[in-house]
Structure formats: structure tokens, C-alpha cells
Design a protein around this motif. Sequence first.
Motif, PDB file in Angstrom:
ATOM      1  N   ARG A 283       0.823  -1.212   0.000  1.00  0.00           N
ATOM      2  CA  ARG A 283       0.000   0.000   0.000  1.00  0.00           C
ATOM      3  C   ARG A 283       0.860   1.265   0.000  1.00  0.00           C
ATOM      4  O   ARG A 283       0.374   2.361  -0.280  1.00  0.00           O
ATOM      5  CB  ARG A 283      -0.929   0.003   1.218  1.00  0.00           C
ATOM      6  CG  ARG A 283      -2.164  -0.873   1.044  1.00  0.00           C
ATOM      7  CD  ARG A 283      -3.213  -0.575   2.102  1.00  0.00           C
ATOM      8  NE  ARG A 283      -2.826  -1.070   3.408  1.00  0.00           N
ATOM      9  CZ  ARG A 283      -3.116  -2.280   3.877  1.00  0.00           C
ATOM     10  NH1 ARG A 283      -3.800  -3.124   3.115  1.00  0.00           N
ATOM     11  NH2 ARG A 283      -2.735  -2.660   5.078  1.00  0.00           N
ATOM     12  N   ILE A 284       2.141   1.112   0.309  1.00  0.00           N
ATOM     13  CA  ILE A 284       3.081   2.231   0.219  1.00  0.00           C
ATOM     14  C   ILE A 284       3.576   2.294  -1.217  1.00  0.00           C
ATOM     15  O   ILE A 284       4.373   1.463  -1.653  1.00  0.00           O
ATOM     16  CB  ILE A 284       4.250   2.046   1.198  1.00  0.00           C
ATOM     17  CG1 ILE A 284       3.735   1.915   2.630  1.00  0.00           C
ATOM     18  CG2 ILE A 284       5.226   3.213   1.088  1.00  0.00           C
ATOM     19  CD1 ILE A 284       4.812   1.549   3.632  1.00  0.00           C
ATOM     20  N   LYS A 285       3.102   3.242  -1.990  1.00  0.00           N
ATOM     21  CA  LYS A 285       3.418   3.323  -3.415  1.00  0.00           C
ATOM     22  C   LYS A 285       4.667   4.157  -3.706  1.00  0.00           C
ATOM     23  O   LYS A 285       5.349   3.934  -4.710  1.00  0.00           O
ATOM     24  CB  LYS A 285       2.227   3.914  -4.180  1.00  0.00           C
ATOM     25  CG  LYS A 285       0.912   3.169  -3.986  1.00  0.00           C
ATOM     26  CD  LYS A 285       1.020   1.728  -4.468  1.00  0.00           C
ATOM     27  CE  LYS A 285      -0.317   1.014  -4.329  1.00  0.00           C
ATOM     28  NZ  LYS A 285      -0.219  -0.422  -4.752  1.00  0.00           N
ATOM     29  N   SER A 286       4.947   5.130  -2.863  1.00  0.00           N
ATOM     30  CA  SER A 286       6.106   6.003  -3.083  1.00  0.00           C
ATOM     31  C   SER A 286       6.549   6.552  -1.730  1.00  0.00           C
ATOM     32  O   SER A 286       5.873   6.359  -0.716  1.00  0.00           O
ATOM     33  CB  SER A 286       5.733   7.151  -4.029  1.00  0.00           C
ATOM     34  OG  SER A 286       4.731   7.973  -3.436  1.00  0.00           O
ATOM     35  N   GLY A 287       7.680   7.248  -1.727  1.00  0.00           N
ATOM     36  CA  GLY A 287       8.105   7.820  -0.460  1.00  0.00           C
ATOM     37  C   GLY A 287       9.555   8.238  -0.419  1.00  0.00           C
ATOM     38  O   GLY A 287      10.289   8.144  -1.418  1.00  0.00           O
ATOM     39  N   ASP A 314       9.422   5.401  -6.155  1.00  0.00           N
ATOM     40  CA  ASP A 314       8.081   5.512  -6.731  1.00  0.00           C
ATOM     41  C   ASP A 314       7.805   4.205  -7.457  1.00  0.00           C
ATOM     42  O   ASP A 314       8.340   3.964  -8.541  1.00  0.00           O
ATOM     43  CB  ASP A 314       8.003   6.693  -7.698  1.00  0.00           C
ATOM     44  CG  ASP A 314       6.567   6.992  -8.125  1.00  0.00           C
ATOM     45  OD1 ASP A 314       5.666   6.185  -7.800  1.00  0.00           O
ATOM     46  OD2 ASP A 314       6.339   8.023  -8.788  1.00  0.00           O
ATOM     47  N   ARG A 402      10.738  -0.987   0.776  1.00  0.00           N
ATOM     48  CA  ARG A 402       9.562  -1.669   1.317  1.00  0.00           C
ATOM     49  C   ARG A 402       9.850  -3.111   1.695  1.00  0.00           C
ATOM     50  O   ARG A 402       9.053  -3.765   2.373  1.00  0.00           O
ATOM     51  CB  ARG A 402       8.415  -1.608   0.300  1.00  0.00           C
ATOM     52  CG  ARG A 402       7.902  -0.203   0.056  1.00  0.00           C
ATOM     53  CD  ARG A 402       6.961  -0.124  -1.122  1.00  0.00           C
ATOM     54  NE  ARG A 402       7.633  -0.469  -2.369  1.00  0.00           N
ATOM     55  CZ  ARG A 402       7.059  -0.417  -3.563  1.00  0.00           C
ATOM     56  NH1 ARG A 402       5.791  -0.051  -3.670  1.00  0.00           N
ATOM     57  NH2 ARG A 402       7.733  -0.744  -4.651  1.00  0.00           N
ATOM     58  N   TYR A 519       5.564   8.639   3.423  1.00  0.00           N
ATOM     59  CA  TYR A 519       4.987   7.667   2.518  1.00  0.00           C
ATOM     60  C   TYR A 519       3.957   8.303   1.587  1.00  0.00           C
ATOM     61  O   TYR A 519       3.272   9.262   1.952  1.00  0.00           O
ATOM     62  CB  TYR A 519       4.290   6.545   3.295  1.00  0.00           C
ATOM     63  CG  TYR A 519       5.187   5.732   4.201  1.00  0.00           C
ATOM     64  CD1 TYR A 519       6.554   5.613   3.949  1.00  0.00           C
ATOM     65  CD2 TYR A 519       4.674   5.071   5.312  1.00  0.00           C
ATOM     66  CE1 TYR A 519       7.371   4.879   4.778  1.00  0.00           C
ATOM     67  CE2 TYR A 519       5.482   4.325   6.149  1.00  0.00           C
ATOM     68  CZ  TYR A 519       6.828   4.233   5.884  1.00  0.00           C
ATOM     69  OH  TYR A 519       7.643   3.501   6.713  1.00  0.00           O
ATOM     70  N   ASN A 520       3.865   7.718   0.392  1.00  0.00           N
ATOM     71  CA  ASN A 520       2.834   8.090  -0.584  1.00  0.00           C
ATOM     72  C   ASN A 520       2.826   9.592  -0.847  1.00  0.00           C
ATOM     73  O   ASN A 520       1.787  10.263  -0.773  1.00  0.00           O
ATOM     74  CB  ASN A 520       1.460   7.603  -0.112  1.00  0.00           C
ATOM     75  CG  ASN A 520       1.389   6.086  -0.063  1.00  0.00           C
ATOM     76  OD1 ASN A 520       1.890   5.397  -0.938  1.00  0.00           O
ATOM     77  ND2 ASN A 520       0.770   5.550   0.982  1.00  0.00           N
TER      78      ASN A 520
END
Length: 629
Positions: A283-287, A314, A402, A519-520
Motif C-alpha cells: 500500500r506504500i506506493k512512493s516515499g 516511486d 519496502r 509515505y505516498n
Amino acid sequence: MQSLDDMALVSEFATRNSDAAFETLVVRHSNLVYSAALRQVGDAHLAEEITQAVFIILARKAGSLRKSTFLTGWLVKTARYAALAELRAAHRRQRWESEAYMENANSDRTDEAAWQHIAPLLDEALAKLSEADRRAVLLRYFEGRTLAEVGTLLALTEDTARKRVVRALEKLRTLFVKRGVTLTTTVIAGAVAANSVQAAPAGLALKISAVAVAKGAAAGTSTLALVKGALKLMAWPKLKFACGFGAAILLAGSTVTIVIADKNSGSPDPVALLKRVAAARERIKSGEMEFVVARHDFKWNIQTNYSLLKVVFDGEKRRFEQLQRESVLTSMAPDAEKNVEAKRIELNGDNEALARLGLIKFQDAHYRTIYDGKAMICFDPRLATSIDDPVKGSPYYLFDPRTLGLSDALFPYGTVENCLAYQKAQSVSLLGKETVDGISVWHIKVQIATDWRYEFWIDVARPTHVVKQTAPNRACGLTAKFDEQHPDDPIPVEVDFVDHYGGDPQPWETRMIRKNSRYNVPIEPKAFTLAGLEMPVGTDVNDDRIMRRIGYWTGTSLTDNFPPNAPRRPNKEVSTMENNPESLAGVKTDGSFVDGRKIVRLRVEYGVGVFALVVIATIAIKKLRAKNS
């Protein structure tokens, strides 16, 4: 005088591209370099590759070497770096080969073993599926239809048919788990497809036809009994529906609540636990994240090496900045490396003592590395920028953040799912409930192949937290701690890795501490391009996959010719690490084994192989032509 003669030849090669000058250097020093390499790797073939690599590096850097350079010492030092790179690459290859073996080994035996477990349960499980799901499974795996054909027969699109088959397999897997058989959907699909329909005895079809056409008149007593029993079972669902419908009418106007106890409620499905871990991280798509890394070699009991990592990501794309301090030799004498290594052993690996003796000095290093989903691009200000295949591994950190805490091997190409490994496993077993550092955990074994497995310990109270992982087959493992203030965060704030590589009782231990994270958040796409490396104008960019330079960096793009007004040798970045509060000097750690030394061994990887052979072959061809003419 020897060194002056050497550098005159280097200058001749750099300015006039003189093959003869370079050939003289190779003939003069190849024995020296080969011997240095052989001492360090102990393998004649690898020593030859390292020797070729050293002279490739000399050819690339000939124009940037100072006239005062003592070439013999430079070659010995470069051979040392290349040997270290090869030894580390060998370590990574062994791990990668183990991963490849894990993915592919024993697939036939997996299907056969799985079939022995699920065959007695398959038809019962199929009967419990809905009509739509059962038809999808039967068409796909019993009749061997393609997904397109399944879709046509069920009046669905091919993609919808695929989803229905996947859903049905997941339901079968859940039903098997309730009967004590834990397998992945991939293994179930393979076993059913390979074994569900087998050839009947010869002549049986003709016999069946003859009896069935007569509606059983010629059938034996036992066959007729089976027919009667089957008809009763077929009628039972209809009778059950009628009784239920009547009861519903009788109970109309009242509310009835029925609670069915789950006998297995105390033992969760281990695959479902691993999937929950994966879902939380994905659920963490970018950061953005920052880490302090402390690496300790217990062979040298007092040595701790530090680095600071900054990463933006990303999806599968990521960019790492790596700040660290490194030790280098102060002498270029041919025997300097040997003498320093002997002194290091005498001092039990105390690099600061070596620095006080003037044998080594410390320097700051700043690397930037990108993974764009296909290739890894590494910028080393002292060398150049290289593009390579991520499967080969990297001397720099380039892992998906991740995956932190899921695997002891931080591969560039690692994903959350292949670290948890449940999709390719022979079996996934729940070994029971245990305690790790006072935390109640579920202990899960993921059997990849007969002699390969992973084990995970998942927090019972917070089942998105993996607090321990081991890979017993390679004597590696890790433990993880999580942010108590943010229990929903699935990424650990501290991970301790222990690596007994080769069975060494004195391991490497690495501690990674997450300092900051977001995150995100939106990430600038430029970060994952050559421009994101922030290279000085004039930097060489080499594609090590094809072993050639592809251009010079102009600040915005690549050009075939060296950019005008660019320094011939890219300037070293001015160190600000001691004055920058974000540098290593400002790093504070609370690790029990961390002692305050800020030394990181130089990590370098050079391309070797085909290009070297081409250079040598070209020189040989020119010599033959000269003789013939």
C-alpha cells in the motif's frame, strides 16, 4: 626512472591512442598484476579476469592520471579493488544462484508431492465451490482449455475468466488448509493440471457404452447399488432446499441468529498471514526514507563502519544517495598493501591506529545510484557513471525500501512478494506460537525446495510486523523493531542483520536505523534519470552490459565528444560531511555494538570480460598486419 618511463607510455597512449605504448605497459606489468590478483582470489581463471579488468581501467583513466603517479603501486592498488569487487560479486552470485534455484528447483516433484496430499480432498472441495467457480476450474484444468476458451464458454472476457479461475483456486486453497494441507495456489494449479485427468484402462469405454445404453440392465449388483446411492445423494440437496424453504416460512416475522464455531480459529492460515504483511507494505506506493547503517566485522572486534543512506522511490523505481567515510592507503609502493594488511592483523583491525601510524588516511565518499525498473545506474565521482544489469548485484545499496526486514539479502531486484516467497513455495506451514524478545509471534516455515527454506516470525497482536526472519541454509538472519508510536507502520525502524557467510563463527553484523520517512508523496520523475545523478559536466557514462562508453554528460544529455569548457578530469566533490548536520558527523545511533568510528571500506565493482578480449585481439591483429605489410 622506471615510473617516469611508465608514465611516458601512459601519456603516449592517452594523447595519441598508441596501441604500441599500451602493449608495452601490458607486457611490462601483467605478471605483477596477475600475481597480485592470484594471491587474493586463489583462482587462476579469476586472476586472469581481474588482470584484464585492471588494464581496462588503466585504458579508461590514462588521461586523468598525474605525471607523478607511481604506476606499479597504482596497478597493485587497482588489482586489490578489483579482487575485492570480484570476491563480493562471487558472494552475491552465490546468493542469486540460490534464489534462482529456489524459484525453479523440484517443480515436477512439487506437483507430484502436492497431488498426493490434495487428491483425496479435491472432489469434496470442488463440490463446495459455486457452480460458476467449479465450471471455471473444470474447463481450465480438467479439460485443459485456454483462458480465452474458458471465457468464450462462460460468456466472459478472457481477463474476467482469469480472475474467476484465480478466485476459485484461492477458495480451493482455503478449503485444503481447513483439512490440514497448506499449499500455494500455484502448486495446486500445477498439481491439478498434471494429474486430474488420467488415461482409463483400455476397453473400458466400450464396456461402459454397452451397459449404459441398456440403462443398466446388464450391470452387476455392485454397480446397481452404486447407481442407487448416487441418485439418493443427488436428490438430497433438493430435499434440503425444500425443508429450508419451509422453515423460513414458519420462522417469518422472527429473527434467528446462528453462530458456528470455527475449530481452527486459534491457528491462522500462514499464507494469509504472509499476504497480510505483503498487502500492508504494497500500500506504500512512493516515499522518502533516510537510514543510518553501521556494519561491524567481529573478526576485527573493534571496527565499525558507518554510512548514511537517503532514498526516494516511486513504485519499483528508486534513487539512493550513499554518504560514507573510507580508508585508503597513503603509500603507492608495490608492497604497501601487503604491509598494511599485516599491520592491520597485528592491530586487530584498528583502522584508527593505522591512520595514526600514517599507513592509511580517511576520505569522504558520496555515491548516487538509480534503479529505473530495468537497469541500475551508478555514479562514482572518482571513476565514472556505469549502467549495468541489476541481476549482477550492486556494490552500493539499491534495494526496495519496502522489503526492509523481510530478507537478509538486499537485492536490487527483490520485491515484497519474492522476499516472502509464498507464491513459489512447495509448502507453507504454521509451526506454532512462540516468543521473540518478549513479543508473542506466529512461527511460519516457507519450504522453497527440499533443501531450501525461509522462516518468519510475525507479531500476533500486530500481524503486519515481521519481527524475525532467517534463511537457515545460508546461516543468515535478521531481527526487526517497529515504531511503537505508529503501530500501523509496516516498515521497521531498526533491523539487525547477522551473516555467518561460509559458516564463519565470527559474523558480519549490520544495523540499519530508519531516521526519517514519508509515505505516498509525489516524487519528481527526474530523480530516476541520468539528470537525477547530478553528475559534473564531462562525466563518462559507460554501459557495462555492452562494455563500452556511450557518451559524456553535458548537463542535460549525452554527447559523443568531450564537452567544451568541461574539466578534463571531473572535480572531486567538496566534502561537507563534517560540517553538515545531516552528514555522518551528525549521526547519532543507539546501537549496542556501535562504537563511534566512521570508516567504511571502499566498495567498488568494475566491468570485466569481453571488452578486454577485444582490446587484446585488436592489438594482436594490428601486429600481424604490420608484419605482413
